[in-house]
Design an enzyme around this catalytic site. Structure first.
Site, PDB file in Angstrom:
ATOM      1  N   HIS A   1       0.864  -1.185   0.000  1.00  0.00           N
ATOM      2  CA  HIS A   1       0.000   0.000   0.000  1.00  0.00           C
ATOM      3  C   HIS A   1       0.902   1.237   0.000  1.00  0.00           C
ATOM      4  O   HIS A   1       1.187   1.812   1.050  1.00  0.00           O
ATOM      5  CB  HIS A   1      -0.913  -0.018   1.227  1.00  0.00           C
ATOM      6  CG  HIS A   1      -1.940   1.067   1.230  1.00  0.00           C
ATOM      7  ND1 HIS A   1      -3.174   0.916   1.821  1.00  0.00           N
ATOM      8  CD2 HIS A   1      -1.931   2.327   0.730  1.00  0.00           C
ATOM      9  CE1 HIS A   1      -3.874   2.035   1.675  1.00  0.00           C
ATOM     10  NE2 HIS A   1      -3.124   2.906   1.030  1.00  0.00           N
TER      11      HIS A   1
ATOM     12  N   GLU B   1      -2.633  -1.768  -3.275  1.00  0.00           N
ATOM     13  CA  GLU B   1      -3.810  -1.063  -2.796  1.00  0.00           C
ATOM     14  C   GLU B   1      -3.460   0.391  -2.515  1.00  0.00           C
ATOM     15  O   GLU B   1      -2.311   0.732  -2.213  1.00  0.00           O
ATOM     16  CB  GLU B   1      -4.396  -1.730  -1.556  1.00  0.00           C
ATOM     17  CG  GLU B   1      -3.486  -1.742  -0.351  1.00  0.00           C
ATOM     18  CD  GLU B   1      -4.130  -2.434   0.844  1.00  0.00           C
ATOM     19  OE1 GLU B   1      -4.946  -3.352   0.643  1.00  0.00           O
ATOM     20  OE2 GLU B   1      -3.801  -2.046   1.981  1.00  0.00           O
TER      21      GLU B   1
ATOM     22  N   HIS C   1      -8.210  -6.079   7.286  1.00  0.00           N
ATOM     23  CA  HIS C   1      -8.050  -5.034   8.300  1.00  0.00           C
ATOM     24  C   HIS C   1      -8.340  -5.609   9.682  1.00  0.00           C
ATOM     25  O   HIS C   1      -9.464  -5.948  10.015  1.00  0.00           O
ATOM     26  CB  HIS C   1      -8.927  -3.812   8.060  1.00  0.00           C
ATOM     27  CG  HIS C   1      -8.316  -2.570   8.680  1.00  0.00           C
ATOM     28  ND1 HIS C   1      -7.396  -1.788   8.029  1.00  0.00           N
ATOM     29  CD2 HIS C   1      -8.466  -2.021   9.913  1.00  0.00           C
ATOM     30  CE1 HIS C   1      -7.018  -0.790   8.804  1.00  0.00           C
ATOM     31  NE2 HIS C   1      -7.644  -0.912   9.958  1.00  0.00           N
TER      32      HIS C   1
END
Length: 237
Positions: free
Chosen positions: A43, A70, A190
Site C-alpha cells: 500500500h 492497494e 483489516h
C-alpha cells in the site's frame, strides 16, 4: 482454499526507521512466498512512509505469486499501477495523511469515478477490487461500477469479536452473501488476526483472499515468519 496475501508495509516501516536496507523488503516478500503465502500486498502512500514506489517496481519482476497494490487512486497511484500491472489493484478511500484505512468507499456517491477506474484498470488486464463496508446498498453500487471483487473492511468485526463473535460476524455474512449473489469475488482485510481469522473464515467459506499485514508481522516477532504464515494458513483451511 482462501488465499493469504501478506501485506509487507510494516516491514518497510521498520526498514525506513533506520535507513539502509535492513530488513530487506524484497527478501521478506520472497520468503513469504517461500513459506506459503499466495500473494503479496503493498500500500504505497504519497509520503512513502513505508512502501516506496521504487519498492513496487523492484518487487513486480521477482514475485511468483499474486501481487496486490492497494491505495487511493490519485494520478500518481493510477500511473504506478498501469506501469507495474499487478495481478490486482484494490482501491481504498484514504486521505493522503491517513495512518491506516478506516472506512470503505461510498460507492453510490463516487460511482462515476470508480466506474471509470474499473474500465481503465480492466482494459489493462488488472483485476479490480473496491474496499467497502457491509452496507448492502453500497455493495450493490460497487457491483454497478464493474469491479471484479470487493474487499470487506473487517475492523468492526475484529473490534466486536472478543465480546460477541456471532454479532460481530453477522453483518459480514449478510454482506458476503450479497457479494456472492452479485457474482463478484470476495476479499477481506483489516485487523484480522490469529485470534479472529478462523471464525471469520468458517462462517464465510467462499472468501477468495484475505490481506493481512500488521497482526501477521507482530506475530512473526514471537513465532518467526515461517511459523506465523503456517498458522495463518491453518486458519483458512
Amino acid at each position: 482454499m482462501t488465499k493469504l496475501s501478506v501485506n509487507i508495509n510494516k516491514v518497510a516501516t521498520l526498514r525506513n526507521a533506520r535507513g539502509g536496507n535492513n530488513p530487506d523488503v524484497e527478501k521478506v516478500a520472497l520468503d513469504c512466498e517461500l513459506f506459503g503465502a499466495e500473494g503479496i500486498t503493498v500500500h504505497p502512500r504519497p509520503d512513502e512512509r513505508h512502501i516506496r514506489y521504487a519498492d513496487v517496481y523492484a518487487l513486480r519482476p521477482v514475485l511468483k505469486t499474486e501481487f496486490n497494490i492497494e491505495g487511493y487512486p490519485s494520478k500518481e497511484f493510477i500511473d504506478l499501477v498501469l506501469r507495474v500491472k499487478p495481478t490486482q489493484v484494490t482501491l481504498v478511500p484514504d486521505a493522503p495523511d491517513q495512518i491506516t484505512s478506516n472506512c470503505g468507499w461510498d460507492t453510490k456517491t463516487h460511482q462515476a469515478f470508480l466506474t471509470e477506474l474499473m474500465d481503465t484498470f480492466g482494459e489493462a488486464g488488472i483485476r479490480t477490487s473496491i474496499f467497502v463496508g457491509t452496507d448492502l446498498e453500497l455493495i450493490e453500487y460497487a457491483a454497478k461500477t464493474g469491479a471484479d471483487r470487493v474487499e470487506l473492511y473487517t475492523e468492526p468485526y475484529a473490534s466486536l469479536y472478543p465480546k460477541n463473535p456471532e454479532a460481530a460476524v453477522a453483518p459480514f455474512i449478510e454482506a458476503a452473501e450479497r457479494v456472492h449473489k452479485l457474482g463478484m469475488g470476495l476479499n477481506a482485510g483489516h485487523d484480522l488476526s490469529l485470534v479472529n481469522l478462523k471464525y471469520f473464515h468458517d462462517n464465510i467459506p467462499w472468501l477468495d483472499e484475505v490481506s493481512i499485514g500488521h497482526a501477521l508481522i507482530c506475530d512473526a516477532l514471537y513465532l518467526g515468519l515461517k511459523k506465523t504464515i503456517e498458522e495463518y494458513k491453518n486458519c483458512l483451511r
